[in-house]
Enzyme design. Structure first.
Site, PDB file in Angstrom:
ATOM      1  CG  HIS A  51      -1.664  -1.266   1.431  1.00 32.19           C
ATOM      2  ND1 HIS A  51      -2.665  -1.669   0.592  1.00 32.19           N
ATOM      3  CD2 HIS A  51      -1.544  -2.244   2.371  1.00 32.19           C
ATOM      4  CE1 HIS A  51      -3.159  -2.841   1.001  1.00 32.19           C
ATOM      5  NE2 HIS A  51      -2.486  -3.211   2.076  1.00 32.19           N
ATOM      6  CB  SER A  74      -0.565   0.419  -4.352  1.00 30.69           C
ATOM      7  OG  SER A  74      -1.014   0.762  -3.074  1.00 30.69           O
ATOM      8  CB  SER A  79      -4.362   0.777  -0.567  1.00 30.68           C
ATOM      9  OG  SER A  79      -3.354   0.234  -1.388  1.00 30.68           O
ATOM     10  CG  ASP A 137       0.678  -5.956   2.295  1.00 35.43           C
ATOM     11  OD1 ASP A 137      -0.053  -6.934   2.527  1.00 35.43           O
ATOM     12  OD2 ASP A 137       0.529  -4.851   2.860  1.00 35.43           O
ATOM     13  CD  GLU A 198       3.581  -5.297   6.333  1.00 34.40           C
ATOM     14  OE1 GLU A 198       4.815  -5.452   6.292  1.00 34.40           O
ATOM     15  OE2 GLU A 198       3.016  -4.499   7.099  1.00 34.40           O
ATOM     16  CG  ASN A 223       1.120 -11.606   9.468  1.00 30.40           C
ATOM     17  OD1 ASN A 223       0.540 -10.516   9.553  1.00 30.40           O
ATOM     18  ND2 ASN A 223       0.613 -12.721   9.972  1.00 30.40           N
ATOM     19  CE  LYS A 228       1.886  -6.992   9.419  1.00 25.90           C
ATOM     20  NZ  LYS A 228       0.514  -7.428   9.182  1.00 25.90           N
ATOM     21  CG  ASP A 232      -0.066  -4.030  10.719  1.00 24.67           C
ATOM     22  OD1 ASP A 232      -1.245  -4.269  10.459  1.00 24.67           O
ATOM     23  OD2 ASP A 232       0.755  -3.709   9.847  1.00 24.67           O
ATOM     24  CG  ASN A 233      -2.063  -8.396  11.599  1.00 19.05           C
ATOM     25  OD1 ASN A 233      -1.154  -7.636  11.308  1.00 19.05           O
ATOM     26  ND2 ASN A 233      -2.171  -9.600  11.082  1.00 19.05           N
ATOM     27  CB  CYS A 237      -7.669  -3.761  12.412  1.00 21.43           C
ATOM     28  SG  CYS A 237      -6.872  -4.364  10.899  1.00 21.43           S
ATOM     29  CG  HIS A 343      -4.327  -8.945   1.360  1.00 23.14           C
ATOM     30  ND1 HIS A 343      -3.525  -7.888   1.740  1.00 23.14           N
ATOM     31  CD2 HIS A 343      -4.032  -9.200   0.072  1.00 23.14           C
ATOM     32  CE1 HIS A 343      -2.772  -7.533   0.713  1.00 23.14           C
ATOM     33  NE2 HIS A 343      -3.048  -8.322  -0.307  1.00 23.14           N
ATOM     34  CG  HIS A 396      -2.965  -0.248  10.261  1.00 25.96           C
ATOM     35  ND1 HIS A 396      -4.319  -0.374  10.093  1.00 25.96           N
ATOM     36  CD2 HIS A 396      -2.489  -1.507  10.375  1.00 25.96           C
ATOM     37  CE1 HIS A 396      -4.645  -1.645  10.099  1.00 25.96           C
ATOM     38  NE2 HIS A 396      -3.551  -2.363  10.260  1.00 25.96           N
ATOM     39  CB  SER A 404       4.410  -3.385  10.270  1.00 26.32           C
ATOM     40  OG  SER A 404       3.294  -3.415  11.094  1.00 26.32           O
ATOM     41  CD  GLN A 408       8.136  -6.208   5.057  1.00 24.44           C
ATOM     42  OE1 GLN A 408       9.194  -6.649   4.579  1.00 24.44           O
ATOM     43  NE2 GLN A 408       6.961  -6.692   4.726  1.00 24.44           N
TER      44      GLN A 408
HETATM   45  P1  NAI Z   1      -6.047 -14.720  11.545  1.00 29.34           P
HETATM   46  O1  NAI Z   1      -5.728 -16.018  10.908  1.00 29.34           O
HETATM   47  O2  NAI Z   1      -5.414 -14.339  12.842  1.00 29.34           O
HETATM   48  O3  NAI Z   1      -7.628 -14.559  11.741  1.00 29.34           O
HETATM   49  C1  NAI Z   1      -8.589 -14.956  10.826  1.00 29.34           C
HETATM   50  C2  NAI Z   1      -9.709 -15.634  11.605  1.00 29.34           C
HETATM   51  O4  NAI Z   1     -10.810 -15.893  10.742  1.00 29.34           O
HETATM   52  C3  NAI Z   1      -9.275 -16.971  12.198  1.00 29.34           C
HETATM   53  O5  NAI Z   1      -9.465 -16.990  13.603  1.00 29.34           O
HETATM   54  C4  NAI Z   1     -10.169 -17.987  11.491  1.00 29.34           C
HETATM   55  O6  NAI Z   1     -10.506 -19.079  12.324  1.00 29.34           O
HETATM   56  C5  NAI Z   1     -11.367 -17.137  11.125  1.00 29.34           C
HETATM   57  N1  NAI Z   1     -12.157 -17.668  10.001  1.00 29.34           N
HETATM   58  C6  NAI Z   1     -11.749 -18.329   8.891  1.00 29.34           C
HETATM   59  N2  NAI Z   1     -12.787 -18.677   8.120  1.00 29.34           N
HETATM   60  C7  NAI Z   1     -13.908 -18.216   8.747  1.00 29.34           C
HETATM   61  C8  NAI Z   1     -15.295 -18.259   8.451  1.00 29.34           C
HETATM   62  N3  NAI Z   1     -15.746 -18.879   7.362  1.00 29.34           N
HETATM   63  N4  NAI Z   1     -16.142 -17.649   9.299  1.00 29.34           N
HETATM   64  C9  NAI Z   1     -15.696 -17.038  10.436  1.00 29.34           C
HETATM   65  N5  NAI Z   1     -14.393 -16.984  10.783  1.00 29.34           N
HETATM   66  C10 NAI Z   1     -13.506 -17.558   9.948  1.00 29.34           C
HETATM   67  O7  NAI Z   1      -5.708 -13.614  10.437  1.00 29.34           O
HETATM   68  P2  NAI Z   1      -5.539 -12.039  10.700  1.00 29.34           P
HETATM   69  O8  NAI Z   1      -4.117 -11.736  10.952  1.00 29.34           O
HETATM   70  O9  NAI Z   1      -6.573 -11.596  11.652  1.00 29.34           O
HETATM   71  O10 NAI Z   1      -5.823 -11.487   9.225  1.00 29.34           O
HETATM   72  C11 NAI Z   1      -7.113 -11.581   8.631  1.00 29.34           C
HETATM   73  C12 NAI Z   1      -7.057 -10.944   7.228  1.00 29.34           C
HETATM   74  O11 NAI Z   1      -6.772  -9.549   7.362  1.00 29.34           O
HETATM   75  C13 NAI Z   1      -5.945 -11.483   6.324  1.00 29.34           C
HETATM   76  O12 NAI Z   1      -6.419 -11.485   5.001  1.00 29.34           O
HETATM   77  C14 NAI Z   1      -4.838 -10.462   6.475  1.00 29.34           C
HETATM   78  O13 NAI Z   1      -3.947 -10.493   5.395  1.00 29.34           O
HETATM   79  C15 NAI Z   1      -5.637  -9.189   6.555  1.00 29.34           C
HETATM   80  N6  NAI Z   1      -5.024  -8.042   7.203  1.00 29.34           N
HETATM   81  C16 NAI Z   1      -5.549  -6.822   6.851  1.00 29.34           C
HETATM   82  C17 NAI Z   1      -5.066  -5.674   7.421  1.00 29.34           C
HETATM   83  C18 NAI Z   1      -5.634  -4.354   7.026  1.00 29.34           C
HETATM   84  O14 NAI Z   1      -5.062  -3.321   7.373  1.00 29.34           O
HETATM   85  N7  NAI Z   1      -6.726  -4.295   6.314  1.00 29.34           N
HETATM   86  C19 NAI Z   1      -3.980  -5.692   8.433  1.00 29.34           C
HETATM   87  C20 NAI Z   1      -3.536  -7.030   8.765  1.00 29.34           C
HETATM   88  C21 NAI Z   1      -4.052  -8.151   8.170  1.00 29.34           C
END
Ligand code: NAI
Length: 475
Positions: A51, A74, A79, A137, A198, A223, A228, A232-233, A237, A343, A396, A404, A408
């Site tokens: 991003h 990006s 983003s 990322d 990332e 990650n 991180k 960050d997550n 968020c 993501h 963020h 984070s 990196q």
């Molecule tokens: P995580 O693996 O810690 O959490 C995901 C959760 O979703 C898990 O607990 C899993 O059991 C649950 N899950 C999976 N399938 C499901 C379903 N069908 N129904 C309900 N729950 C379900 O992953 P994390 O780190 O929380 O990341 C989640 C997403 O967010 C990823 O795609 C990551 O890349 C993205 N992300 C986005 C950010 C942003 O700024 N927008 C920042 C960091 C991560």
């Protein structure tokens, strides 16, 4: 210098915000000081796909300060902050007429064709040269290089089929044009020493590729540095989910029913923030451990089907696909807000929604669409189902991204300077470096750390200077 951004005249505004961000990014600034003389990234040619925000500008200029040559895109079509992109191209010492910074190929609101074109441009070094590092990322840059090299080896690009998503057709088109006799993608793949990834989704992709014997170069999973994903997550968020909702809709969150799908690191941050605003938060989970955590944190945990008709706000945080289907959306309340902070955009079935009979899309403003069903009721979808905190707001804040991005930079130095220590595989940074990143952020918050005595350290079996926890400790 070749580059493509929205408007170079935004560089001055971007530079002012970069200056403010630098103060909020003590980890990155202290890494700049620590490595100013030794220049550990001299000779590194880093292609970055992350991003293109103000915070990322500070990361890019840190990589350059450590000796790297950099080209950037990006990792999402919505983003980019255009003033950040412009400032990075102009650079701290250049002017709009004489840009001296880093080639960036990114603007807010790219089409999918433009997005993948930008990715290819940033991977294409001038004079036929190739990058030797990727900073990724979500894994799109890594995917393009791997698929290009795979198809060059096979001698052909397999056509996309009708079942493939639209984006795959775009990728196949690009590869059909570029996979060829000069073995462009094979050369790039061979020159890459490693990739630092990332996010959760990109890390999943890397472990899958390694498991299937397809990974072509080593990777560091940034990650899963504690500093991180647990910051960050979660805390990132916790800040930016509300920012996304407010800037997109300005709806009052207090008293509303909000559904958070997924209670991982991102879900925990989102649920906490929505509760903080006074929403009644309901969590959905598939993992009994995370479901139990959510319940014991005080949230109702149930299925989406149970609550789809009563909730006002939906946020998907799973990294999985088809979480909110077109059928779910048809059953939602009038003007329910549907958003994704994971993501990729496939957490919400946007393709299915657009195929719903009689549906009409009514764009309220960029990245905010009202979808009106045939019966007259509507829902509001943020950022076309793409990550709403970066699509509708600015992602963020600097302080959390400093954690984070310090990981990196350290990961880039590790892979670039100690390549032979990393055979093909996926690695995390050692705990002492994780603790170092945290330590670099304490002073700014006025944190006073207690020091272990020698006797106490011996009693709990650690060194006075750390690491303080075993690798299996979960924080
Ligand atoms: P995580 O693996 O810690 O959490 C995901 C959760 O979703 C898990 O607990 C899993 O059991 C649950 N899950 C999976 N399938 C499901 C379903 N069908 N129904 C309900 N729950 C379900 O992953 P994390 O780190 O929380 O990341 C989640 C997403 O967010 C990823 O795609 C990551 O890349 C993205 N992300 C986005 C950010 C942003 O700024 N927008 C920042 C960091 C991560």
């Amino acid at each position: 210098m070749d580059f493509k951004v929205a408007d170079l005249s935004l560089a001055d505004f971007g530079r002012k915000e970069i200056r403010l961000a630098e103060h909020e990014m003590p980890g990155l600034m202290s890494v700049r000081k620590e490595y100013a003389a030794s220049q550990p990234l001299r000779g590194a040619k880093i292609m970055g796909s992350l991003h293109m925000t103000i915070q990322t500008a500070v990361l890019i200029e840190t990589l350059v300060a450590l000796g790297a040559e950099v080209r950037w895109v990006s990792c999402n079509i919505f983003s980019t902050q255009d003033h950040a992109a412009a400032a990075v191209v102009v650079g701290p010492n250049g002017t709009v007429d004489d840009p001296q910074g880093v080639p960036v190929f990114a603007w807010k609101g790219e089409t999918l064709e433009e997005y993948w074109w930008c990715t290819e441009q940033a991977l294409t070094w001038p004079d036929g040269d190739a990058p030797n590092m990727i900073l990724d990322d979500g894994g799109d840059a890594t995917l393009l290089v791997h698929k290009g090299a795979e198809y060059e080896k096979a001698g052909a690009v397999p056509p996309a089929t009708a079942e493939d998503p639209e984006e795959w057709h775009v990728i196949i088109d690009l590869l059909t044009r570029t996979v060829g006799a000069d073995k462009k993608w094979t050369r790039i793949a061979e020159s890459i020493k490693g990739v630092t990834e990332e996010t959760t989704t990109g890390v999943h992709r890397l472990y899958e590729m390694h498991k299937n014997g397809q990974l072509l170069f080593p990777a560091i999973n940034v990650n899963d540095s504690v500093t991180k994903s647990k910051f960050d997550n979660k805390y990132g968020c916790r800040h930016s989910v509300i920012d996304g909702l407010n800037r997109a809709t300005d709806v009052l969150i207090g008293g509303k029913v909000a559904v958070v799908c997924g209670y991982g690191d991102v879900g925990k941050g989102c649920a906490d923030a929505l509760r903080g605003q006074g929403a009644r938060v309901i969590v959905t989970e598939i993992d009994p451990i995370c479901a139990l955590q959510a319940a014991m944190d005080g949230f109702q945990v149930t299925t989406l089907e149970e609550v789809v008709g009563i909730a006002d706000i939906f946020v998907t945080c799973t990294g999985n696909f088809n979480i909110i289907t077109a059928e779910h959306m048809a059953k939602m309340k009038h003007q329910a807000i549907v958003s994704n902070i994971g993501h990729f955009d496939n957490e919400i079935d946007m393709a299915g929604l657009s195929r719903t009979e009689g549906i009409v899309r009514n764009t309220i403003k960029p990245q905010v669409d009202e979808w009106v069903f045939a019966d007259g009721h509507s829902i509001i979808v943020l950022a076309e189902g793409r990550l709403m905190n970066l699509g509708c707001a600015t992602g963020h804040p600097s302080f959390v991204m400093s954690n984070s991005f310090t990981n990196q930079v350290i990961a880039q130095i590790e892979l670039f300077a100690k390549t032979s220590e990393y055979p093909i595989g996926v690695y995390t940074l050692p705990k002492h470096l994780d603790e170092k990143v945290a330590r670099l952020h304490l002073d700014a918050l006025g944190v006073k750390l207690t020091e272990l005595s020698k006797e106490q350290a011996a009693y709990i079996g650690v060194h006075v200077e750390g690491p303080y926890k075993s690798d299996h400790y979960r924080y």
